[in-house]
Design a protein around this motif. Structure first.
Motif, PDB file in Angstrom:
ATOM      1  N   SER A 193       0.854  -1.158   0.022  1.00  0.00           N
ATOM      2  CA  SER A 193       0.095  -0.158  -0.095  1.00  0.00           C
ATOM      3  C   SER A 193       0.604   1.381   0.015  1.00  0.00           C
ATOM      4  CB  SER A 193      -0.853   0.041   1.457  1.00  0.00           C
ATOM      5  OG  SER A 193      -1.984  -1.120   1.153  1.00  0.00           O
ATOM      6  N   ASN A 194       1.984   1.214   0.915  1.00  0.00           N
ATOM      7  CA  ASN A 194       2.779   2.511   0.803  1.00  0.00           C
ATOM      8  C   ASN A 194       3.448   2.636  -0.595  1.00  0.00           C
ATOM      9  OD1 ASN A 194       2.406   3.212   3.427  1.00  0.00           O
ATOM     10  ND2 ASN A 194       4.102   1.868   4.393  1.00  0.00           N
ATOM     11  N   ALA A 195       3.871   1.615  -1.253  1.00  0.00           N
ATOM     12  CA  ALA A 195       4.670   1.603  -2.358  1.00  0.00           C
ATOM     13  C   ALA A 195       3.804   2.019  -3.410  1.00  0.00           C
ATOM     14  CB  ALA A 195       5.235   0.454  -2.669  1.00  0.00           C
ATOM     15  N   THR A 196       2.449   2.028  -3.456  1.00  0.00           N
ATOM     16  CA  THR A 196       1.372   2.416  -4.561  1.00  0.00           C
ATOM     17  C   THR A 196       0.746   3.899  -4.169  1.00  0.00           C
ATOM     18  OG1 THR A 196       0.762  -0.043  -4.406  1.00  0.00           O
ATOM     19  CG2 THR A 196      -0.584   1.486  -5.701  1.00  0.00           C
ATOM     20  N   LEU A 197       1.275   4.200  -2.962  1.00  0.00           N
ATOM     21  CA  LEU A 197       0.727   5.526  -2.323  1.00  0.00           C
ATOM     22  C   LEU A 197       0.622   6.630  -3.347  1.00  0.00           C
ATOM     23  CD1 LEU A 197      -1.170   6.885  -0.314  1.00  0.00           C
ATOM     24  CD2 LEU A 197       1.240   7.357   0.959  1.00  0.00           C
ATOM     25  N   PRO A 198       1.846   7.146  -3.966  1.00  0.00           N
ATOM     26  CA  PRO A 198       1.838   8.234  -4.837  1.00  0.00           C
ATOM     27  C   PRO A 198       0.824   7.693  -6.085  1.00  0.00           C
ATOM     28  CG  PRO A 198       4.120   7.635  -4.381  1.00  0.00           C
ATOM     29  CD  PRO A 198       3.252   6.255  -3.915  1.00  0.00           C
ATOM     30  N   ILE A 199       0.787   6.700  -6.727  1.00  0.00           N
ATOM     31  CA  ILE A 199      -0.049   6.400  -7.677  1.00  0.00           C
ATOM     32  C   ILE A 199      -1.478   6.441  -7.458  1.00  0.00           C
ATOM     33  CG2 ILE A 199      -0.838   4.541  -9.447  1.00  0.00           C
ATOM     34  CD1 ILE A 199       2.727   4.449  -8.337  1.00  0.00           C
ATOM     35  N   SER A 200      -1.800   5.913  -6.150  1.00  0.00           N
ATOM     36  CA  SER A 200      -3.251   5.790  -5.797  1.00  0.00           C
ATOM     37  C   SER A 200      -3.949   7.494  -5.487  1.00  0.00           C
ATOM     38  CB  SER A 200      -3.546   4.797  -4.656  1.00  0.00           C
ATOM     39  OG  SER A 200      -2.783   5.348  -3.532  1.00  0.00           O
ATOM     40  N   MET A 201      -2.820   8.266  -4.927  1.00  0.00           N
ATOM     41  CA  MET A 201      -3.278   9.226  -4.587  1.00  0.00           C
ATOM     42  C   MET A 201      -3.655  10.287  -5.925  1.00  0.00           C
ATOM     43  SD  MET A 201      -0.853  10.532  -1.376  1.00  0.00           S
ATOM     44  CE  MET A 201      -1.211  12.389  -1.617  1.00  0.00           C
ATOM     45  N   GLU A 202      -2.636  10.363  -6.764  1.00  0.00           N
ATOM     46  CA  GLU A 202      -2.843  11.096  -8.025  1.00  0.00           C
ATOM     47  C   GLU A 202      -4.046  10.423  -8.852  1.00  0.00           C
ATOM     48  OE1 GLU A 202      -0.023  11.916 -11.867  1.00  0.00           O
ATOM     49  OE2 GLU A 202      -0.041   9.854 -11.430  1.00  0.00           O
ATOM     50  N   THR A 203      -4.457   9.099  -8.809  1.00  0.00           N
ATOM     51  CA  THR A 203      -5.527   8.561  -9.272  1.00  0.00           C
ATOM     52  C   THR A 203      -6.829   9.123  -8.686  1.00  0.00           C
ATOM     53  OG1 THR A 203      -4.175   6.660  -9.922  1.00  0.00           O
ATOM     54  CG2 THR A 203      -6.891   6.406 -10.098  1.00  0.00           C
ATOM     55  N   ALA A 204      -6.786   9.204  -7.368  1.00  0.00           N
ATOM     56  CA  ALA A 204      -7.950   9.414  -6.616  1.00  0.00           C
ATOM     57  C   ALA A 204      -8.174  11.086  -6.850  1.00  0.00           C
ATOM     58  CB  ALA A 204      -7.899   9.313  -5.092  1.00  0.00           C
ATOM     59  N   GLN A 205      -7.287  12.094  -6.916  1.00  0.00           N
ATOM     60  CA  GLN A 205      -7.393  13.449  -7.336  1.00  0.00           C
ATOM     61  C   GLN A 205      -7.702  13.657  -8.600  1.00  0.00           C
ATOM     62  OE1 GLN A 205      -3.971  15.086  -5.942  1.00  0.00           O
ATOM     63  NE2 GLN A 205      -3.965  14.201  -3.959  1.00  0.00           N
ATOM     64  N   LYS A 206      -7.095  13.125  -9.633  1.00  0.00           N
ATOM     65  CA  LYS A 206      -7.366  13.293 -10.870  1.00  0.00           C
ATOM     66  C   LYS A 206      -8.760  12.746 -11.429  1.00  0.00           C
ATOM     67  CE  LYS A 206      -2.748  14.576 -12.058  1.00  0.00           C
ATOM     68  NZ  LYS A 206      -1.524  14.469 -13.102  1.00  0.00           N
ATOM     69  N   ARG A 207      -8.858  11.443 -11.393  1.00  0.00           N
ATOM     70  CA  ARG A 207      -9.852  10.491 -11.974  1.00  0.00           C
ATOM     71  C   ARG A 207     -11.247  10.615 -11.096  1.00  0.00           C
ATOM     72  NH1 ARG A 207      -7.058   6.056 -15.641  1.00  0.00           N
ATOM     73  NH2 ARG A 207      -9.518   5.802 -16.388  1.00  0.00           N
ATOM     74  N   LEU A 208     -10.806  10.540  -9.805  1.00  0.00           N
ATOM     75  CA  LEU A 208     -12.186  10.364  -8.958  1.00  0.00           C
ATOM     76  C   LEU A 208     -12.590  11.736  -8.408  1.00  0.00           C
ATOM     77  CD1 LEU A 208     -11.247   7.266  -6.524  1.00  0.00           C
ATOM     78  CD2 LEU A 208     -12.689   7.403  -8.740  1.00  0.00           C
ATOM     79  N   LYS A 209     -11.798  12.835  -8.728  1.00  0.00           N
ATOM     80  CA  LYS A 209     -12.026  14.301  -8.119  1.00  0.00           C
ATOM     81  C   LYS A 209     -12.144  14.388  -6.884  1.00  0.00           C
ATOM     82  CE  LYS A 209     -12.303  15.071 -12.525  1.00  0.00           C
ATOM     83  NZ  LYS A 209     -11.008  15.774 -13.295  1.00  0.00           N
ATOM     84  N   VAL A 210     -11.370  13.524  -6.073  1.00  0.00           N
ATOM     85  CA  VAL A 210     -11.260  13.775  -4.436  1.00  0.00           C
ATOM     86  C   VAL A 210     -10.386  15.049  -4.325  1.00  0.00           C
ATOM     87  CG1 VAL A 210     -10.547  12.905  -2.355  1.00  0.00           C
ATOM     88  CG2 VAL A 210     -11.469  11.344  -4.060  1.00  0.00           C
TER      89      VAL A 210
END
Length: 415
Positions: A269-286
């Motif tokens: 989860s930690n290693a994926t964090l940069p990608i998951s945050m970017e995806t949530a902000q850009k694609r989920l509009k969080v």
């Protein structure tokens, strides 16, 4: 037709799985030669590139998130919502795991051998109280060097509060942190170009080393865990997104799938964090402040996928050793797993440490963990995808609730 990054990652994942499995079955010697010189280096380079960015991204994003939220009451409100969501979904996850395991009975399959069971030893997890006291770092630089996420988050929150309180006096520092965030997000985009190759290497190495033998021996246990993960994702997260965020679950999983694919290959989860945050902000509009606070915290303490494994594994080991678990003992499993998930935050090998604690709480042999070690690496990939999905679902729900609260407040003021 030009393929998007998500399609390339999925192709790399499938190609890696097929390559690893075929080499394991038909050319094990070739795999033994190729793995240390091709598959493992590809995966390791990708993991190192992402891991390089994790600590600075967590620190910078939490500082910006805390400063962006501004009001300590707002941060406290978001923190309470986040922790309650994680604790509640962890309870639901382990109940789903226990229920499906008791219905399907994976431990009653013939041919499971416990005589040559591989031993298992784990470091003792710290008490919950000690973990909570250690959240405040004595040395912030040491916390960053060691990758102690809870301490990094705590220090970053203090910095964010300070920047907000000092206002114009520190606007230059805040601008610098904001620019650092832009730089780190650019680097994430750059690193993600290597993701399909890294995914191929990680999956080929994992499948090739485990092989068909381990999968065949434990197939029913694997199927129960995977089924429980799917049910939890669809019902718990899908239902929460639908009812609380008023968004389509299909929309949520479709847009968040790139991060889930990377989580599947990295098992972290930690290693994926940069990608998951970017995806949530850009694609989920969080919203960025909410994403910057909720997702790093979730990567540290949210363990729904692990909770499901604990539930299924506990029943599986009890069945293998012919031990009947009472209703009281099953309740003990739920409570122990939820409380332990707080106390073991940030401990290496956390999934197996938690399972050892759960087994001990109901007097089951801890050495039973050796039964599932062979295929735990494969299941770890699946449950990591579920864990980060829970982080994103929580971030989306909290973000939407805050937007609704702000809109309601504006309407009242206008009236």
């Amino acid at each position: 037709m030009k393929l998007g990054l998500t399609s390339k990652i999925i192709i790399g994942l499938i190609a890696g799985a097929i390559t690893g499995l075929l080499l394991n079955i038909f050319a094990k010697d070739v795999f033994d030669i190729a793995d240390p010189y091709l598959f493992t280096p590809l995966g390791r380079i990708f993991l190192n590139l992402i891991s390089m960015l994790v600590v600075p991204i967590v620190f910078v994003s939490i500082v910006l998130g805390s400063a962006g939220l501004g009001d300590p009451k707002k941060l406290g409100r978001i923190g309470i919502k986040t922790i309650l969501f994680f604790l509640l979904t962890t309870c639901i996850a382990i109940v789903i795991g226990l229920s499906l395991a008791n219905v399907i009975d994976p431990g009653l399959v013939e041919g499971i051998d416990t005589t040559n069971n591989e031993g298992f030893e784990t470091e003792e997890a710290p008490p919950v109280g000690e973990t909570l006291m250690n959240i405040i770092p004595k040395n912030p630089l040491a916390a960053m060097t060691e990758g102690n996420m809870l301490q990094i988050i705590a220090f970053a929150i203090f910095i964010g509060f300070g920047l907000t309180a000092l206002g114009d006096k520190t606007k230059g520092i805040l601008k610098l942190v904001d620019q650092a965030n832009d730089l780190l997000m650019y680097l994430v985009t750059l690193v993600m170009k290597f993701a399909p190759y890294g995914t191929f290497g990680l999956i080929a190495s994992a499948i090739g080393s485990q092989g068909w033998g381990a999968i065949k021996a434990m197939w029913l246990y694997m199927m129960v865990v995977i089924l429980a993960l799917v049910v939890h994702a669809a019902v718990t997260y899908g239902g929460a997104v639908l009812l609380l965020a008023r968004k389509s679950p299909l929309w949520f999983f479709k847009n968040f799938s790139p991060a889930m694919s990377v989580a599947f290959s990295t098992s972290s989860s930690n290693a994926t964090l940069p990608i998951s945050m970017e995806t949530a902000q850009k694609r989920l509009k969080v919203s960025e402040p909410v994403s910057s606070f909720v997702q790093p915290l979730g990567a540290t303490i949210n363990m729904d996928g692990t909770a499901i494994m604990q539930g299924v594994a506990t029943v599986f080991i009890a069945q293998v050793y012919s031990v009947d678990l009472s209703i009281g003992e099953l309740v003990t499993v739920v409570l122990t797993a939820v409380l332990a998930s707080i106390g073991t935050a940030g401990v290496p090998g956390v999934g197996l440490i938690l399972l050892a604690m759960v087994l001990s709480s109901v007097n089951l042999p801890v050495e039973g963990i050796g039964l599932i070690l062979g295929i735990d690496r494969l299941l770890d990939m699946a449950r990591t995808s579920i864990n980060i999905s829970g982080d994103a679902a929580c971030a989306l729900i909290v973000s939407e609730s805050e937007k609704k609260r702000e809109n309601t407040g504006e309407n009242i003021n206008n009236e």
